[in-house]
Design a protein around this motif. Structure first.
Motif, PDB file in Angstrom:
ATOM      1  N   ALA A 119       0.838  -1.199   0.000  1.00 31.08           N
ATOM      2  CA  ALA A 119       0.000   0.000   0.000  1.00 31.08           C
ATOM      3  C   ALA A 119       0.872   1.248   0.000  1.00 31.08           C
ATOM      4  O   ALA A 119       1.916   1.295   0.647  1.00 31.08           O
ATOM      5  N   SER A 120       0.399   2.263  -0.710  1.00 31.30           N
ATOM      6  CA  SER A 120       1.114   3.535  -0.731  1.00 31.30           C
ATOM      7  C   SER A 120       0.607   4.411   0.409  1.00 31.30           C
ATOM      8  O   SER A 120      -0.400   4.111   1.060  1.00 31.30           O
ATOM      9  N   LEU A 121       1.289   5.509   0.630  1.00 29.69           N
ATOM     10  CA  LEU A 121       0.914   6.430   1.709  1.00 29.69           C
ATOM     11  C   LEU A 121      -0.482   6.998   1.477  1.00 29.69           C
ATOM     12  O   LEU A 121      -1.286   7.104   2.407  1.00 29.69           O
ATOM     13  N   GLU A 122      -0.788   7.341   0.232  1.00 31.08           N
ATOM     14  CA  GLU A 122      -2.112   7.918  -0.078  1.00 31.08           C
ATOM     15  C   GLU A 122      -3.230   6.918   0.208  1.00 31.08           C
ATOM     16  O   GLU A 122      -4.287   7.285   0.730  1.00 31.08           O
ATOM     17  N   GLN A 123      -2.993   5.639  -0.124  1.00 29.15           N
ATOM     18  CA  GLN A 123      -4.021   4.623   0.123  1.00 29.15           C
ATOM     19  C   GLN A 123      -4.285   4.465   1.619  1.00 29.15           C
ATOM     20  O   GLN A 123      -5.440   4.343   2.035  1.00 29.15           O
ATOM     21  N   VAL A 124      -3.230   4.503   2.414  1.00 29.49           N
ATOM     22  CA  VAL A 124      -3.387   4.369   3.866  1.00 29.49           C
ATOM     23  C   VAL A 124      -4.155   5.562   4.424  1.00 29.49           C
ATOM     24  O   VAL A 124      -5.056   5.419   5.249  1.00 29.49           O
ATOM     25  N   LYS A 126      -6.281   7.500   2.831  1.00 30.61           N
ATOM     26  CA  LYS A 126      -7.683   7.401   2.399  1.00 30.61           C
ATOM     27  C   LYS A 126      -8.440   6.399   3.259  1.00 30.61           C
ATOM     28  O   LYS A 126      -9.591   6.622   3.627  1.00 30.61           O
ATOM     29  N   ARG A 127      -7.771   5.304   3.564  1.00 35.60           N
ATOM     30  CA  ARG A 127      -8.414   4.276   4.388  1.00 35.60           C
ATOM     31  C   ARG A 127      -8.745   4.823   5.775  1.00 35.60           C
ATOM     32  O   ARG A 127      -9.835   4.596   6.302  1.00 35.60           O
ATOM     33  N   PHE A 128      -7.794   5.561   6.368  1.00 34.53           N
ATOM     34  CA  PHE A 128      -8.053   6.164   7.684  1.00 34.53           C
ATOM     35  C   PHE A 128      -9.221   7.145   7.614  1.00 34.53           C
ATOM     36  O   PHE A 128     -10.074   7.185   8.499  1.00 34.53           O
ATOM     37  N   GLU A 129      -9.270   7.946   6.568  1.00 37.81           N
ATOM     38  CA  GLU A 129     -10.361   8.914   6.420  1.00 37.81           C
ATOM     39  C   GLU A 129     -11.709   8.212   6.303  1.00 37.81           C
ATOM     40  O   GLU A 129     -12.690   8.633   6.917  1.00 37.81           O
ATOM     41  N   SER A 130     -11.758   7.148   5.498  1.00 38.81           N
ATOM     42  CA  SER A 130     -13.035   6.442   5.337  1.00 38.81           C
ATOM     43  C   SER A 130     -13.474   5.797   6.652  1.00 38.81           C
ATOM     44  O   SER A 130     -14.663   5.772   6.975  1.00 38.81           O
ATOM     45  N   LEU A 131     -12.513   5.291   7.431  1.00 38.85           N
ATOM     46  CA  LEU A 131     -12.867   4.697   8.725  1.00 38.85           C
ATOM     47  C   LEU A 131     -13.349   5.760   9.706  1.00 38.85           C
ATOM     48  O   LEU A 131     -14.256   5.516  10.501  1.00 38.85           O
ATOM     49  N   LYS A 132     -12.745   6.940   9.669  1.00 41.54           N
ATOM     50  CA  LYS A 132     -13.194   8.030  10.552  1.00 41.54           C
ATOM     51  C   LYS A 132     -14.606   8.456  10.202  1.00 41.54           C
ATOM     52  O   LYS A 132     -15.427   8.722  11.081  1.00 41.54           O
ATOM     53  N   LYS A 133     -14.911   8.534   8.904  1.00 41.43           N
ATOM     54  CA  LYS A 133     -16.255   8.947   8.477  1.00 41.43           C
ATOM     55  C   LYS A 133     -17.289   7.895   8.850  1.00 41.43           C
ATOM     56  O   LYS A 133     -18.421   8.221   9.206  1.00 41.43           O
ATOM     57  N   ARG A 134     -16.883   6.612   8.743  1.00 34.53           N
ATOM     58  CA  ARG A 134     -17.825   5.537   9.048  1.00 34.53           C
ATOM     59  C   ARG A 134     -18.166   5.490  10.528  1.00 34.53           C
ATOM     60  O   ARG A 134     -19.276   5.132  10.917  1.00 34.53           O
ATOM     61  N   LYS A 135     -17.224   5.861  11.366  1.00 33.52           N
ATOM     62  CA  LYS A 135     -17.459   5.843  12.809  1.00 33.52           C
ATOM     63  C   LYS A 135     -18.399   6.988  13.178  1.00 33.52           C
ATOM     64  O   LYS A 135     -18.171   8.135  12.828  1.00 33.52           O
TER      65      LYS A 135
END
Length: 201
Positions: A119-124, A126-135
């Protein structure tokens, strides 16, 4: 005279036709060379995709607790155990089924290698952002946890208090039932006691 007819081979040794076996050896060598050349013409090895997350839920509990008649002539999908439709095999228990699904043979049948994509830095990010929004914001905090614990403790104390009160009421009822009917105090004094109860109260 020995009695053997002339012209009969009686040496009992096996005779080999050297020309025939040389021809067979040449034919075999030629076939091996042809196969090797065909193998080289196939091209580079198959490039497989990296491992991915499963996009489906593994069903381990649908047949839990159910009985099933197993016959030896039944198709694989209806035999006892867990059936893998990709590899067309039956695994006997859930632990081995999970091992099979996560194993090399199954992943290769799905067209994936056992390597994980880096995984690249951008993918990580983005993943953190999507998890924050889902919470959900404010869905859970330490204060909520403390309140829940306090509430449970209060309910437990209330239950204990009610149990004690019920026990006391039962004791009173038993004491009232066991108490003798009106005894004449003169007769009780004559007998030397005040009643039929024990001295403990």
């Amino acid at each position: 005279m020995s009695g053997n007819p002339v012209g009969v081979d009686n040496t009992f040794r096996r005779k080999f036709d050297k020309e025939e076996y040389l021809e067979r050896a040449r034919q075999r060598e030629w076939e091996e060379k042809e196969e090797a050349r065909k193998g080289k013409e196939k091209g580079p090895p198959v490039q497989r995709q990296p491992l991915k997350h499963r996009d489906y839920e593994v069903d381990l509990e649908s047949r839990l607790g159910k009985t099933q008649v197993v016959t030896p002539i039944a198709p694989l999908s209806q035999q006892a155990g867990y059936y893998c439709s990709v590899c067309e095999c039956v695994v006997k228990d859930s632990a081995n089924y999970l091992d099979h699904i996560n194993g090399k043979k199954h992943q290769r049948a799905l067209g994936m290698s056992m390597r994980v994509e880096r995984a690249s830095l951008e993918q990580v990010q983005k993943r953190f952002e999507s998890l924050k929004k889902r919470k959900d914001p404010g869905s859970f905090s330490e204060q909520d946890l403390d309140e829940r614990i306090m509430k449970q403790q209060q309910e437990e104390e209330e239950r204990k208090r009610q149990r004690k009160e019920k026990k006391k009421e039962k004791k009173k009822e038993l004491a009232a039932q066991n108490e003798p009917e009106d005894i004449d105090p003169d007769v009780a004094a004559l007998m030397g006691f005040g009643g039929f109860r024990s001295s403990k109260k």
